[in-house]
Write a protein that holds these residues in place. Sequence first.
Motif, PDB file in Angstrom:
ATOM      1  N   VAL A   1       0.864  -1.178   0.000  1.00  0.00           N
ATOM      2  CA  VAL A   1       0.000   0.000   0.000  1.00  0.00           C
ATOM      3  C   VAL A   1       0.901   1.229   0.000  1.00  0.00           C
ATOM      4  O   VAL A   1       1.809   1.343   0.818  1.00  0.00           O
ATOM      5  CB  VAL A   1      -0.911   0.024   1.245  1.00  0.00           C
ATOM      6  CG1 VAL A   1      -1.818   1.243   1.218  1.00  0.00           C
ATOM      7  CG2 VAL A   1      -1.727  -1.259   1.332  1.00  0.00           C
ATOM      8  N   ASP A   2       0.659   2.173  -0.924  1.00  0.00           N
ATOM      9  CA  ASP A   2       1.553   3.330  -0.998  1.00  0.00           C
ATOM     10  C   ASP A   2       0.831   4.510  -1.626  1.00  0.00           C
ATOM     11  O   ASP A   2      -0.368   4.441  -1.921  1.00  0.00           O
ATOM     12  CB  ASP A   2       2.823   2.981  -1.781  1.00  0.00           C
ATOM     13  CG  ASP A   2       2.533   2.422  -3.151  1.00  0.00           C
ATOM     14  OD1 ASP A   2       2.044   3.193  -3.995  1.00  0.00           O
ATOM     15  OD2 ASP A   2       2.784   1.221  -3.383  1.00  0.00           O
ATOM     16  N   VAL A   3       1.570   5.585  -1.828  1.00  0.00           N
ATOM     17  CA  VAL A   3       0.953   6.837  -2.276  1.00  0.00           C
ATOM     18  C   VAL A   3       0.430   6.765  -3.699  1.00  0.00           C
ATOM     19  O   VAL A   3      -0.233   7.701  -4.151  1.00  0.00           O
ATOM     20  CB  VAL A   3       1.936   8.018  -2.154  1.00  0.00           C
ATOM     21  CG1 VAL A   3       2.246   8.297  -0.698  1.00  0.00           C
ATOM     22  CG2 VAL A   3       3.211   7.753  -2.948  1.00  0.00           C
TER      23      VAL A   3
ATOM     24  N   PHE B   1      -4.961   6.802   0.112  1.00  0.00           N
ATOM     25  CA  PHE B   1      -3.904   6.374   1.025  1.00  0.00           C
ATOM     26  C   PHE B   1      -4.060   7.015   2.410  1.00  0.00           C
ATOM     27  O   PHE B   1      -3.618   6.449   3.411  1.00  0.00           O
ATOM     28  CB  PHE B   1      -2.539   6.739   0.433  1.00  0.00           C
ATOM     29  CG  PHE B   1      -1.374   6.276   1.260  1.00  0.00           C
ATOM     30  CD1 PHE B   1      -0.950   4.959   1.210  1.00  0.00           C
ATOM     31  CD2 PHE B   1      -0.705   7.158   2.098  1.00  0.00           C
ATOM     32  CE1 PHE B   1       0.117   4.525   1.975  1.00  0.00           C
ATOM     33  CE2 PHE B   1       0.372   6.731   2.862  1.00  0.00           C
ATOM     34  CZ  PHE B   1       0.784   5.417   2.798  1.00  0.00           C
ATOM     35  N   ALA B   2      -4.695   8.173   2.473  1.00  0.00           N
ATOM     36  CA  ALA B   2      -4.818   8.890   3.743  1.00  0.00           C
ATOM     37  C   ALA B   2      -5.565   8.078   4.796  1.00  0.00           C
ATOM     38  O   ALA B   2      -5.412   8.323   6.002  1.00  0.00           O
ATOM     39  CB  ALA B   2      -5.519  10.230   3.516  1.00  0.00           C
TER      40      ALA B   2
ATOM     41  N   PRO C   1       6.329  10.232  -7.611  1.00  0.00           N
ATOM     42  CA  PRO C   1       4.875  10.286  -7.856  1.00  0.00           C
ATOM     43  C   PRO C   1       4.184  11.520  -7.279  1.00  0.00           C
ATOM     44  O   PRO C   1       3.071  11.836  -7.691  1.00  0.00           O
ATOM     45  CB  PRO C   1       4.355   8.996  -7.200  1.00  0.00           C
ATOM     46  CG  PRO C   1       5.439   8.543  -6.286  1.00  0.00           C
ATOM     47  CD  PRO C   1       6.722   9.000  -6.894  1.00  0.00           C
ATOM     48  N   LEU C   2       4.827  12.236  -6.340  1.00  0.00           N
ATOM     49  CA  LEU C   2       4.184  13.405  -5.733  1.00  0.00           C
ATOM     50  C   LEU C   2       4.868  14.721  -6.089  1.00  0.00           C
ATOM     51  O   LEU C   2       4.491  15.761  -5.552  1.00  0.00           O
ATOM     52  CB  LEU C   2       4.160  13.254  -4.193  1.00  0.00           C
ATOM     53  CG  LEU C   2       3.344  12.095  -3.617  1.00  0.00           C
ATOM     54  CD1 LEU C   2       3.384  12.138  -2.095  1.00  0.00           C
ATOM     55  CD2 LEU C   2       1.916  12.132  -4.114  1.00  0.00           C
TER      56      LEU C   2
ATOM     57  N   ARG D   1       7.116  12.154   2.708  1.00  0.00           N
ATOM     58  CA  ARG D   1       7.558  11.885   4.079  1.00  0.00           C
ATOM     59  C   ARG D   1       6.608  12.509   5.092  1.00  0.00           C
ATOM     60  O   ARG D   1       6.328  11.918   6.148  1.00  0.00           O
ATOM     61  CB  ARG D   1       8.986  12.399   4.265  1.00  0.00           C
ATOM     62  CG  ARG D   1       9.677  11.804   5.483  1.00  0.00           C
ATOM     63  CD  ARG D   1      11.126  12.216   5.589  1.00  0.00           C
ATOM     64  NE  ARG D   1      11.977  11.682   4.553  1.00  0.00           N
ATOM     65  CZ  ARG D   1      12.406  10.428   4.499  1.00  0.00           C
ATOM     66  NH1 ARG D   1      12.021   9.555   5.445  1.00  0.00           N
ATOM     67  NH2 ARG D   1      13.190  10.031   3.523  1.00  0.00           N
ATOM     68  N   ASP D   2       6.111  13.703   4.774  1.00  0.00           N
ATOM     69  CA  ASP D   2       5.153  14.351   5.665  1.00  0.00           C
ATOM     70  C   ASP D   2       3.857  13.549   5.748  1.00  0.00           C
ATOM     71  O   ASP D   2       3.298  13.348   6.837  1.00  0.00           O
ATOM     72  CB  ASP D   2       4.876  15.775   5.165  1.00  0.00           C
ATOM     73  CG  ASP D   2       3.893  16.516   6.057  1.00  0.00           C
ATOM     74  OD1 ASP D   2       4.234  16.755   7.230  1.00  0.00           O
ATOM     75  OD2 ASP D   2       2.784  16.843   5.583  1.00  0.00           O
ATOM     76  N   ARG D   3       3.375  13.065   4.599  1.00  0.00           N
ATOM     77  CA  ARG D   3       2.123  12.294   4.584  1.00  0.00           C
ATOM     78  C   ARG D   3       2.270  10.957   5.315  1.00  0.00           C
ATOM     79  O   ARG D   3       1.293  10.430   5.857  1.00  0.00           O
ATOM     80  CB  ARG D   3       1.687  12.052   3.145  1.00  0.00           C
ATOM     81  CG  ARG D   3       1.202  13.291   2.418  1.00  0.00           C
ATOM     82  CD  ARG D   3       0.631  12.934   1.059  1.00  0.00           C
ATOM     83  NE  ARG D   3       0.161  14.111   0.332  1.00  0.00           N
ATOM     84  CZ  ARG D   3      -0.401  14.068  -0.863  1.00  0.00           C
ATOM     85  NH1 ARG D   3      -0.593  12.900  -1.474  1.00  0.00           N
ATOM     86  NH2 ARG D   3      -0.790  15.183  -1.458  1.00  0.00           N
TER      87      ARG D   3
END
Length: 293
Positions: free
Chosen positions: A67-69, A75-76, A115-116, A130-132
């Motif tokens: 599971v990832d961004v 994902f949240a 990806p972000l 990293r923040d998410r």
Amino acid sequence: MADAAQDGIGEVLIVTGMSGAGRSTAANALEDLDWYVVDNLPPQMLRPLLDLADRVGGALPRVAAVVDVRGRDLFAELPEVMRSLRDGSRVRLVFLDASDEVLVRRFEAVRRPHPLQGDGTILDGIRLERDRLSAVRESADVIIDTSHHNIHQLATQVAELFSAEGSARHTLTVMSFGFKYGLPPDADMVADMRFLPNPFWNEELRALTGEDEAVRDFVLEQEGAAEFIDAYAAALDPVISGYQRENKRHSTVAVGCTGGKHRSVATAIELAQRLRALPGVAVRVKHRDLGRE
């Protein structure tokens, strides 16, 4: 969902972490360990996946979901879903991490955007991710820092952490064959037993095979036979250990004679018996040409 400690699901891993930290390598290593792996699964699909695995009983004793961004806004919900899944189930969260510098270098090496990152830089994407993931990382059961790992070292660490107790880290096939039918194309190493007298020329043994005690005794009592098997088994020990360190999980030792019926069969059986003493190795015997005319 039924309690995963019952006859349904035995273990569940949720694999997540920073993009570029080695999730794909970890997933491949888990598949090699016979985990049922699902990649890029939205957190909301974890419960249905585990319900399904529970219904099929022991068919899926160990399930891993990556599971990832890439799941974007979905994902949240991972932290909330994890809290729900951990209630009465053997669920562990594995978080793969690496330093920002290493992650930037890895993305630059493969020439792919983070990806972000959007219209920003790779480092912008890494910092946003990293923040998410900060809350997810704090709740992880296992954190693997891959900053100083290559893919083989990471796969080895995953194997050490998540192999079933007592399971083999390497499967070795000892295959007898006849040279007159050609070399096995999948052989990693080949031994030639044609230096020993051929039981074919003994009328009492001709119709028998190396699986018969009389042929095995004849072959193993020949001059040089026992010495060769002892030396070859000793030589294979560091080779198999090296394969394990390099995460090569399967190999084949081919043992040949003229027709693959007598000498190679007897030797393969005896050699396999010696090699079963190696730690972390599952040894199986295959006679490729036995029964051929």
